[in-house]
Scaffold this active site. Sequence first.
Site, mmCIF file in Angstrom:
data_model
loop_
_atom_site.group_PDB
_atom_site.id
_atom_site.type_symbol
_atom_site.label_atom_id
_atom_site.label_comp_id
_atom_site.label_asym_id
_atom_site.label_seq_id
_atom_site.Cartn_x
_atom_site.Cartn_y
_atom_site.Cartn_z
ATOM 1 N N CYS A 164 0.744 -1.143 0.012
ATOM 2 C CA CYS A 164 -0.102 -0.053 -0.113
ATOM 3 C C CYS A 164 0.835 1.347 0.085
ATOM 4 C CB CYS A 164 -1.057 0.064 1.291
ATOM 5 S SG CYS A 164 -1.950 -1.449 1.180
ATOM 6 N N HIS A 224 -3.543 6.817 2.466
ATOM 7 C CA HIS A 224 -3.923 5.658 1.705
ATOM 8 C C HIS A 224 -5.361 5.211 2.362
ATOM 9 C CE1 HIS A 224 -4.240 1.544 0.852
ATOM 10 N NE2 HIS A 224 -3.923 0.981 2.238
ATOM 11 N N ASN A 257 -10.185 -0.698 0.343
ATOM 12 C CA ASN A 257 -8.784 -0.541 -0.063
ATOM 13 C C ASN A 257 -8.181 -1.152 -1.071
ATOM 14 O OD1 ASN A 257 -5.950 -0.982 0.515
ATOM 15 N ND2 ASN A 257 -6.260 -1.526 2.756
#
Length: 343
Positions: free
Chosen positions: A122, A268, A299
């Site tokens: 990520c 993020h 996500n």
Amino acid sequence: MSKIKPSKGAPYARILGVGGYRPIRVVPNEVILEKIDSSDEWIRSRSGIETRHWANDEETVAAMSIEASGKAIADAGISAEQIGGVIVSTVSHFSQTPAVATEIADKLGTAKAAAFDISAGCAGFGYGLTLAKGMIVEGSAQYVLVIGVERLSDLTDLEDRATAFLFGDGAGAVVVGPSEEPHIGPTVWGSEGDKAGTIKQTVPWNEYRIGDLDKLPLDSEGNVKFPAITQEGQAVFRWAVFEMAKVAQQALDAAGIIPDDLDVFIPHQANERIIDSMVKTLKLPEHVTVARDVRTTGNTSAASIPLAMERLLATGEAKSGDTALVIGFGAGLAYAATVVTLP
Ligand SMILES: CC(C)(COP(=O)(O)OP(=O)(O)OC[C@H]1O[C@@H](n2cnc3c(N)ncnc32)[C@H](O)[C@@H]1OP(=O)(O)O)[C@@H](O)C(=O)NCCC(=O)NCCS
């Protein structure tokens, strides 16, 4: 004395264009509830996620990247032939070699651009952006495409309560190019490999070749499961909340910026509670627009920051020229934060 001529690059770099691609299929929490004992209310309140997108067979890592990149190139007002580098950050492209970046560079019509993939989970977008900036300032490319792309639905165990609802698919891309002023700040990045076990693949690929059924995960009907991303939710949550706010602050300091100078915060898109907590710890003023794309995108790992950036600009919540703090963090545990001017 060295006989080598110094390379000549641009004084600075900046993001010139952004583009995103979200798969057609929108998946509400109700679909996730078919396989786990949970509720729409629990998922929303613990993660902020209402829907996510899952890719179909045609929406491959390469196809989604090409769509997002085409938009980013048009947004930057350049042509594909001007791109000298293509960096793809992904953990969900299933062909070990060659790098998917080479296929994307070719299909976009770049003039034999240098192309490679990186794996930084990520944090991948920030890693790619930092490499792109280096390439432009060093002079090995004039324009570099940075793509974050994931098909995490392929790596999600839908029977795992801790992750089934979290992940989504998509691609985000930016074009980075030369600038006379610094529009990408110093990157504060790093990794904490001692905590790498908190986000990982359930079983490494070689175990499947060996085929020892005692070591392979089985589903509720006893069939061998594909590997998936697993995590220790609470440990990751605590690390993100406590450590990443410090990294974000360091990135502000490195750029010579105080929270009041910021227009936009694009963390993020892992979990809305992590986002809320960072906003509070960093004491971001009311006027700072905070990306909350996680609600409808889930996500998407390396894709999450450029996707959130694209959406904020598309909806008018942020505008070109705004100063934004971006921070990615996840598997590794790797992280990268920097301050950028929005394209
Ligand atoms: C995954 C996450 C949402 C889980 O929330 P949490 O509050 O930590 O949940 P816990 O695992 O502590 O479980 C709390 C309770 O909810 C229950 N629970 C766990 N998963 C559940 C689910 N999907 N639905 C309903 N209940 C659930 C647990 O059984 C536990 O119940 P108990 O109190 O009766 O024992 C949270 O840990 C998280 O967001 N972590 C970070 C994830 C992340 O962002 N990862 C990506 C980083 S890149």
